[in-house]
Motif scaffolding. Structure first.
Motif, PDB file in Angstrom:
ATOM      1  N   LEU A   6       0.799  -1.218   0.000  1.00  0.00           N
ATOM      2  CA  LEU A   6       0.000   0.000   0.000  1.00  0.00           C
ATOM      3  C   LEU A   6       0.835   1.272   0.000  1.00  0.00           C
ATOM      4  CD1 LEU A   6      -2.726  -0.890   2.667  1.00  0.00           C
ATOM      5  CD2 LEU A   6      -3.163  -0.401   0.256  1.00  0.00           C
ATOM      6  N   GLU A   7       2.154   1.128   0.136  1.00  0.00           N
ATOM      7  CA  GLU A   7       2.968   2.300   0.455  1.00  0.00           C
ATOM      8  C   GLU A   7       3.126   3.298  -0.693  1.00  0.00           C
ATOM      9  OE1 GLU A   7       3.653   2.552   3.688  1.00  0.00           O
ATOM     10  OE2 GLU A   7       2.660   0.588   3.754  1.00  0.00           O
ATOM     11  N   ASP A  59      -5.790  -7.008   1.151  1.00  0.00           N
ATOM     12  CA  ASP A  59      -6.907  -7.813   0.660  1.00  0.00           C
ATOM     13  C   ASP A  59      -7.762  -7.053  -0.350  1.00  0.00           C
ATOM     14  OD1 ASP A  59      -8.628  -6.125   2.087  1.00  0.00           O
ATOM     15  OD2 ASP A  59      -8.885  -7.522   3.754  1.00  0.00           O
ATOM     16  N   GLU A  60      -8.849  -7.690  -0.766  1.00  0.00           N
ATOM     17  CA  GLU A  60      -9.689  -7.111  -1.816  1.00  0.00           C
ATOM     18  C   GLU A  60     -10.407  -5.844  -1.376  1.00  0.00           C
ATOM     19  OE1 GLU A  60     -12.249 -10.285   0.266  1.00  0.00           O
ATOM     20  OE2 GLU A  60     -10.137  -9.946  -0.253  1.00  0.00           O
ATOM     21  N   HIS A  61     -10.425  -5.612  -0.083  1.00  0.00           N
ATOM     22  CA  HIS A  61     -11.060  -4.395   0.434  1.00  0.00           C
ATOM     23  C   HIS A  61     -10.052  -3.281   0.707  1.00  0.00           C
ATOM     24  CE1 HIS A  61     -14.783  -6.596   0.767  1.00  0.00           C
ATOM     25  NE2 HIS A  61     -14.194  -7.514   1.506  1.00  0.00           N
ATOM     26  N   GLY A  62      -8.743  -3.584   0.561  1.00  0.00           N
ATOM     27  CA  GLY A  62      -7.729  -2.566   0.729  1.00  0.00           C
ATOM     28  C   GLY A  62      -7.059  -2.526   2.088  1.00  0.00           C
ATOM     29  N   VAL A  69       0.258  -0.354  -5.209  1.00  0.00           N
ATOM     30  CA  VAL A  69      -1.201  -0.430  -5.058  1.00  0.00           C
ATOM     31  C   VAL A  69      -1.842  -0.749  -6.402  1.00  0.00           C
ATOM     32  CG1 VAL A  69      -3.289   0.833  -4.448  1.00  0.00           C
ATOM     33  CG2 VAL A  69      -1.204   1.192  -3.123  1.00  0.00           C
ATOM     34  N   HIS A  70      -1.382  -0.056  -7.434  1.00  0.00           N
ATOM     35  CA  HIS A  70      -1.978  -0.242  -8.756  1.00  0.00           C
ATOM     36  C   HIS A  70      -1.621  -1.604  -9.358  1.00  0.00           C
ATOM     37  CE1 HIS A  70      -3.681   3.789  -9.049  1.00  0.00           C
ATOM     38  NE2 HIS A  70      -2.612   4.194  -8.383  1.00  0.00           N
ATOM     39  N   GLU A  71      -0.476  -2.135  -9.003  1.00  0.00           N
ATOM     40  CA  GLU A  71      -0.152  -3.498  -9.424  1.00  0.00           C
ATOM     41  C   GLU A  71      -1.171  -4.485  -8.877  1.00  0.00           C
ATOM     42  OE1 GLU A  71       3.814  -4.464  -8.245  1.00  0.00           O
ATOM     43  OE2 GLU A  71       4.728  -2.794  -9.336  1.00  0.00           O
ATOM     44  N   VAL A  72      -1.562  -4.302  -7.627  1.00  0.00           N
ATOM     45  CA  VAL A  72      -2.494  -5.233  -6.979  1.00  0.00           C
ATOM     46  C   VAL A  72      -3.913  -5.066  -7.503  1.00  0.00           C
ATOM     47  CG1 VAL A  72      -3.520  -5.943  -4.781  1.00  0.00           C
ATOM     48  CG2 VAL A  72      -1.079  -5.392  -4.888  1.00  0.00           C
TER      49      VAL A  72
END
Length: 387
Positions: free
Chosen positions: A99-100, A125-128, A346-349
């Motif tokens: 997330l960083e 997770d899928e909710h962030g 973040v965008h990769e995930v």
């Protein structure tokens, strides 16, 4: 032209409260001199403002008994570099998350690429949200510190700091938090959450100007020197001073920034941090639900107002995020942030790295319901072009 609808508060809160502008102007005209360097009245009065700001922020974060361990820097990135570089040793392991922001990723990656540290990024997770057990499982015998964002600047998700802090205490590792998006946005208790170091910036939810930030380092945490310079005291001493605040402060402070931060903190305390947050998150929820009902719009990790800051990332099918941002700006006078928002992992995930990121709307203390309604209508009209 219609008034600017500003929905980029995650980058910098705008506008600031009038009291911030007024106090900065008045302070700098009367007290724009070095604090603590001289004994004349203006210097003493300037030092009092600096000292009172340290005390306010220490209390706001519940950092500890020693307000001198609240030190000022240029911004959160500056403080995170000071802290990370001051903790790094050859052969240690560091745990962080996907997330960083680059303010964490880049200094860590610099040491990793140099072969100085081992590095593990924990997923979300899928909710962030990061699961504390994933942090626990990533910790090794040579793990020295864990560094986690308080709130994601892309998704707005507020991370479970207390649970992570408990694990860090149990494992005997240092817990560092990037509070860029959390300081002033939600209540914080460093002591209760087991946070050893909290880095913050002044120009977001603390309502200060750009160019001011800092950190609070709890007692017992040793940050080695990575810079040296003037402190205004003990000038004959040949090496940089060990005691706080001088340990992490170098040269003349950004006094105008400290003054603005002083006024900004007073303002959010008067308003009530959670009162501001409650109002913002209700507007966010209206925006979220409306955008999720528009055909062709995809939102990311936006499912609940719980543990959430008022930040919404989305895309419109068939459009590059940058093009949407341009249309919002040129055609509707709405300011947003597009792209990767300095948080590429973040965008990769969430699957947006290869499509140039997302459109991010972030609500602030001065966002109105009319602003949100205008944003909703603008997205509807843009989405309708391709539908």
């Amino acid at each position: 032209m219609s008034k600017l609808i500003y929905l980029d508060n995650s980058a910098t809160s705008f506008p600031k409260p009038d009291v911030v502008y007024d106090f900065m102007n008045d302070f700098y005209r009367k007290h724009g001199v070095n604090p603590g360097r001289s004994g004349f009245d203006a210097a003493v009065e300037t030092e009092e403002v600096v000292n009172s700001t340290r005390k306010m922020l220490t209390k706001l974060f519940n950092g500890g008994n020693d307000h001198n361990r609240l030190t000022f820097s240029y911004n959160a990135t500056d403080s995170l570099n000071l802290i990370i570089n001051g903790l790094v040793e050859k052969g240690i392991h560091v745990v962080s998350t996907m997330l960083e922001h680059n303010s964490v990723l880049r200094p860590l990656n610099m040491h990793h690429q140099n072969g100085t540290i081992d590095l593990t990024y924990v997923p979300f997770d899928e909710h962030g949200y990061v699961h504390p057990d994933d942090i626990k499982n990533a910790i090794r015998p040579n793990t020295k510190f864990v560094v986690v964002t308080h709130c994601s600047n892309v998704l707005g998700t507020i991370q479970p700091l207390t649970e992570i802090g408990k694990i860090c205490k149990e494992k005997g590792v240092i817990f560092v938090v990037d509070g860029s998006q959390g300081a002033g946005a939600v209540d914080l208790d460093m002591q209760a959450s087991g946070i050893d170091v909290y880095c913050f910036t002044g120009h977001k939810c603390l309502m200060g100007p750009t160019g001011i930030g800092g950190s609070y380092v709890c007692e017992g945490i040793e940050i080695k020197h990575t810079r040296a310079g003037g402190t205004g005291v003990r000038s004959a001493y040949p090496v940089h001073l060990d005691e706080y605040p001088y340990r992490l402060e170098y040269g003349t402070l950004n006094l105008l920034g400290v003054a603005g931060l002083n006024a900004g903190v007073k303002w959010i305390q008067e308003q009530g941090i959670m009162n501001i947050h409650h109002r913002e998150i209700l507007l966010w929820d209206k925006l979220r639900k409306a955008l999720q009902d528009i055909e062709g719009v995809t939102t990311y990790c936006a499912s609940s107002i719980e543990n959430q800051n008022p930040v919404l990332s989305f895309n419109i099918n068939g459009f590059d995020s940058g093009d949407v941002g341009t249309m919002l700006d040129v055609d509707y006078n709405i300011a947003v942030r597009t792209g990767l928002q300095c948080a590429p992992k973040v965008h990769e995930v969430i699957g947006t790295f290869d499509i140039h990121g997302t459109v991010r709307m972030s609500i602030g203390a001065f966002t109105t319901e009319e602003d949100v309604n205008a944003a909703i209508e603008a997205v509807k009209e843009i989405a309708a072009i391709r539908n």
